[in-house]
Design a protein around this motif. Structure first.
Motif, PDB file in Angstrom:
ATOM      1  N   ILE A 268      -3.281  -2.276  -5.483  1.00 15.96           N
ATOM      2  CA  ILE A 268      -3.307  -4.061  -5.715  1.00 15.96           C
ATOM      3  C   ILE A 268      -4.604  -4.495  -5.083  1.00 15.96           C
ATOM      4  O   ILE A 268      -4.477  -5.867  -4.880  1.00 15.96           O
ATOM      5  CB  ILE A 268      -2.025  -4.424  -4.935  1.00 15.96           C
ATOM      6  CG1 ILE A 268      -2.056  -4.372  -3.483  1.00 15.96           C
ATOM      7  CG2 ILE A 268      -0.779  -3.849  -5.521  1.00 15.96           C
ATOM      8  CD1 ILE A 268      -1.008  -5.093  -2.707  1.00 15.96           C
ATOM      9  N   ILE A 288       1.225  -9.568  -9.574  1.00 15.18           N
ATOM     10  CA  ILE A 288       1.768  -8.213  -8.950  1.00 15.18           C
ATOM     11  C   ILE A 288       3.234  -8.145  -9.581  1.00 15.18           C
ATOM     12  O   ILE A 288       3.638  -6.935  -9.471  1.00 15.18           O
ATOM     13  CB  ILE A 288       2.028  -9.094  -7.364  1.00 15.18           C
ATOM     14  CG1 ILE A 288       2.059  -7.844  -6.400  1.00 15.18           C
ATOM     15  CG2 ILE A 288       3.203  -9.724  -7.359  1.00 15.18           C
ATOM     16  CD1 ILE A 288       0.900  -6.828  -6.401  1.00 15.18           C
ATOM     17  N   LYS A 291       2.264  -5.606 -11.997  1.00 13.92           N
ATOM     18  CA  LYS A 291       1.841  -4.320 -11.758  1.00 13.92           C
ATOM     19  C   LYS A 291       2.947  -3.310 -10.838  1.00 13.92           C
ATOM     20  O   LYS A 291       2.824  -2.062 -11.218  1.00 13.92           O
ATOM     21  CB  LYS A 291       0.642  -4.511 -10.495  1.00 13.92           C
ATOM     22  CG  LYS A 291      -0.867  -4.621 -10.985  1.00 13.92           C
ATOM     23  CD  LYS A 291      -1.594  -4.485 -10.105  1.00 13.92           C
ATOM     24  CE  LYS A 291      -2.986  -4.305 -10.617  1.00 13.92           C
ATOM     25  NZ  LYS A 291      -4.413  -3.862  -9.756  1.00 13.92           N
ATOM     26  N   MET A 292       3.884  -4.096 -10.294  1.00 14.50           N
ATOM     27  CA  MET A 292       5.038  -3.405 -10.154  1.00 14.50           C
ATOM     28  C   MET A 292       5.899  -2.697 -11.301  1.00 14.50           C
ATOM     29  O   MET A 292       6.280  -1.663 -11.098  1.00 14.50           O
ATOM     30  CB  MET A 292       6.125  -4.270  -9.372  1.00 14.50           C
ATOM     31  CG  MET A 292       5.445  -4.706  -8.045  1.00 14.50           C
ATOM     32  SD  MET A 292       5.001  -3.496  -6.765  1.00 14.50           S
ATOM     33  CE  MET A 292       3.080  -3.412  -7.047  1.00 14.50           C
ATOM     34  N   VAL A 306      10.554  -9.351  -5.981  1.00 10.63           N
ATOM     35  CA  VAL A 306       9.265 -10.193  -5.621  1.00 10.63           C
ATOM     36  C   VAL A 306       9.360 -11.531  -5.454  1.00 10.63           C
ATOM     37  O   VAL A 306       9.033 -12.121  -4.244  1.00 10.63           O
ATOM     38  CB  VAL A 306       8.099  -9.788  -6.677  1.00 10.63           C
ATOM     39  CG1 VAL A 306       6.917 -10.624  -6.538  1.00 10.63           C
ATOM     40  CG2 VAL A 306       7.846  -8.245  -6.589  1.00 10.63           C
ATOM     41  N   GLY A 404       4.908  -6.123  -1.905  1.00 10.38           N
ATOM     42  CA  GLY A 404       4.751  -5.045  -2.671  1.00 10.38           C
ATOM     43  C   GLY A 404       5.521  -3.791  -2.197  1.00 10.38           C
ATOM     44  O   GLY A 404       6.183  -3.087  -3.112  1.00 10.38           O
ATOM     45  N   CYS A 407       9.287  -3.926  -2.942  1.00 10.47           N
ATOM     46  CA  CYS A 407       9.585  -3.739  -4.345  1.00 10.47           C
ATOM     47  C   CYS A 407       9.556  -2.405  -4.733  1.00 10.47           C
ATOM     48  O   CYS A 407      10.579  -1.730  -5.408  1.00 10.47           O
ATOM     49  CB  CYS A 407       8.865  -4.264  -5.094  1.00 10.47           C
ATOM     50  SG  CYS A 407       9.265  -4.508  -6.875  1.00 10.47           S
TER      51      CYS A 407
END
Length: 442
Positions: A268, A288, A291-292, A306, A404, A407
Motif C-alpha cells: 500500500i 484502499i 486494493k483489499m 474499512v 488495512g 481488513c
C-alpha cells in the motif's frame, strides 16, 4: 475467494520511472517542502491545490461506500455472515484501539516528553483553539450516536458522513436481499454504478502529485520547519511510538495471521505517500478498498470493515490522544495519579470513536478528552496548534495501516484469502488508479 494474480508481464515492466505515480508523489512532496521553506508566501498560496484534490476524492467516498456495501450485502446470500463479520470487526477494533491507547499512555509515562517545559497555563493565548474547545464541548456520547442517523436518505450521501452512509448502505443491502429475485436487477445496477465511480477515481488520482505538492508547500510555508524544533521531543516520541506500534503490535498480528507487515506496507506504499502529502487518510479510502478486494477479500467484508474502521479503528489517533494528554500535563506541571491516568484512558476509549480520517479531527478529539478531564487546563492545547499538521500526517499513516491489517485479518478469519495467493498478490500490487482485471478479486 481466490484473487487473480497480476503477473509482472502484464504490469508495463518498461514503464519509465518518472511515470510511476508514487515516484511522482515523492518528488512532489520534496518540491513542496522546498517551496514552503524558501518561499513561504508562495507556499501558503498553493493551499488550494491540496484542498482541491482532497475535495475531489471526498466527493467520491459516499457513492463508493454505498455501492460497495449495498452490492456486497445484497449478493452475499447468507445474511448471518454479515452480522458475524460486523461483530468480529467491532471486537477487533476495540481490542487493538485499546492497546494503542495503552501504548501511548505507557510511552508518555516512561519518556515524559513534556517534562521541563514549565508552562504557566494563564499565559497561554487560548483564542487560537477557541473553536476546537467549543466544538469539543458540544460533542457527547448521546449526540455522537444520534449523529449517525441522517435527517434523510439522500442527505447522508450528500454530506458524505461515513457512518451515516454506512448505516443506509447496510439497511439498503438487507432490503434488496430480502426482495430475492426481484432485487437482483437493483443489485446489478448498483454494481455497474460502482464501476463508474471507480473509473472517476482512477482519473482523479492522477492529480495526486499536484495535491501533495500544494498541501506540503502550504504546511511548511504556514508553520515553518522551525515550528518542529521547539516541540521536537513530542513529535519524535509520537513518530517513534507509532512506528514501533506498526512494526511490533500490528506486525505481531500480521505474523499470527500468516503475512508480513513489511510486505503489506510495501503493497500500500502508493496510498501511504498520498496520505503523507495530504495529511488525511480519507484521500485514499476508495483506493484502499479496491486494493483489499484485489487481495481476494469480498466486497461486503471490505465495505463493512474499512469504512467502519475509519471511525472505530484509529490506532494513530489513539496513540496521539493519550501521549499528547500526558505531554500537556507534564508541560504544565499538572501532577496526575495512576488512577487519573487510567481514567484518561477510559475517557479516550469513548471520545476517540468520534474521530475520523479528516485532517484536524484528532485535535478536536483531544480537546474533547481534556474537557472531560478538568485537571489538565484545556487552553494548554494551544501549545500544539503549530505542530498539529505534522502530527496529523503520522496519525493518518498509522490509521491507514491499521485498517488495512484489520481488513486482511478479518477476511482471513472468514476463509476468503488463500495465503499463497495473498503473498503473490502483495508481491505484484496494482498501481494506484489501475483497473482491476476482469474477473479478478472484485
Amino acid at each position: 475467494m481466490t484473487p487473480v494474480a497480476i503477473q509482472p508481464a502484464s504490469r508495463h515492466p518498461h514503464q519509465p520511472w518518472y511515470r510511476i505515480l508514487y515516484v511522482q508523489v515523492l518528488i512532489a512532496i520534496a518540491l513542496g517542502v522546498l517551496i514552503g521553506h524558501f518561499y513561504p508566501d508562495l507556499g501558503k498560496q498553493l493551499k488550494p491545490l491540496g484542498d482541491g484534490f482532497i475535495a475531489l476524492i471526498k466527493m467520491m467516498i459516499a457513492p463508493v461506500i454505498f455501492c460497495t456495501v449495498v452490492h456486497g450485502i445484497s449478493s452475499m446470500g447468507d445474511l448471518k455472515r454479515v452480522g458475524r463479520v460486523g461483530l468480529k470487526a467491532l471486537i477487533y477494533f476495540e481490542t487493538v484501539s485499546t492497546v494503542a491507547l495503552a501504548v501511548g499512555l505507557l510511552v508518555g509515562r516512561t519518556l515524559q516528553p513534556g517534562r521541563g517545559f514549565n508552562i504557566d497555563p494563564s499565559t497561554i493565548d487560548a483564542k487560537s483553539v477557541a473553536s476546537y474547545v467549543t466544538q469539543a464541548k458540544q460533542e457527547g456520547i448521546v449526540s455522537h450516536l444520534m449523529a449517525i442517523i441522517p435527517d434523510s436518505y439522500l442527505g447522508a450521501i450528500a454530506r458524505g458522513d461515513v457512518l451515516q452512509v454506512l448505516l443506509i448502505s447496510i439497511l439498503s443491502g438487507f432490503a434488496i436481499s430480502y426482495l430475492g429475485k426481484a432485487g437482483e436487477p437493483i443489485s446489478d445496477a448498483v454494481d455497474k454504478a460502482a464501476k463508474m465511480f471507480f473509473g472517476i477515481i482512477r482519473i482523479i488520482v492522477r492529480a495526486a502529485p499536484l495535491g501533495a505538492f500544494g498541501a506540503m508547500a502550504f504546511t511548511v510555508g504556514a508553520y515553518g520547519l522551525g515550528s518542529l524544533v521547539n516541540l521536537a521531543a513530542l513529535i519524535g516520541t509520537f513518530y517513534l511510538t507509532s512506528l514501533l506500534f506498526v512494526l511490533i503490535v500490528l506486525g505481531s498480528i500480521a505474523r499470527l495471521a500468516g503475512f508480513s507487515i513489511i510486505r503489506f506496507i510495501a503493497y500500500i506504499k502508493d496510498e501511504l505517500l498520498i496520505v503523507l502529502g495530504t495529511s488525511s487518510s480519507e484521500t485514499v479510502l476508495p483506493q484502499i478498498m479496491q486494493k483489499m478486494e484485489h487481495l481476494g477479500a469480498s466486497r461486503s467484508v471490505v465495505g463493512l470493515v474499512v469504512p467502519t474502521g475509519y471511525s472505530f479503528n484509529l490506532d494513530g489517533t489513539n496513540i496521539y490522544m493519550t501521549l499528547a494528554t500526558l505531554f500537556l500535563a507534564q508541560a504544565t506541571n499538572t501532577e496526575l495519579t495512576i488512577w487519573q491516568e487510567l481514567g484518561i484512558l477510559g475517557v479516550a476509549m469513548i471520545t476517540s470513536k468520534g474521530a475520523s480520517g479528516v485532517t484536524g479531527a484528532g485535535f478536536i478529539t483531544l480537546a474533547a478528552t481534556l474537557s472531560i478531564v478538568p485537571d489538565i487546563p484545556i487552553q494548554s492545547i494551544a501549545i500544539l496548534v503549530g505542530i498539529d499538521k505534522f502530527m496529523s500526517e503520522c496519525r493518518a499513516l498509522t490509521n491507514l495501516v491499521g485498517n488495512g491489517v484489520a481488513c486482511v485479518v478479518i477476511s482471513l478469519s472468514e476463509g476468503e484469502l488463500d495465503k499463497a495467493a495473498l503473498h503473490e498478490t502483495m508481491a505484484h500490487p496494482l498501481e494506484i488508479g489501475e483497473a482491476l482485471e476482469p474477473g479478478g478479486a472484485a
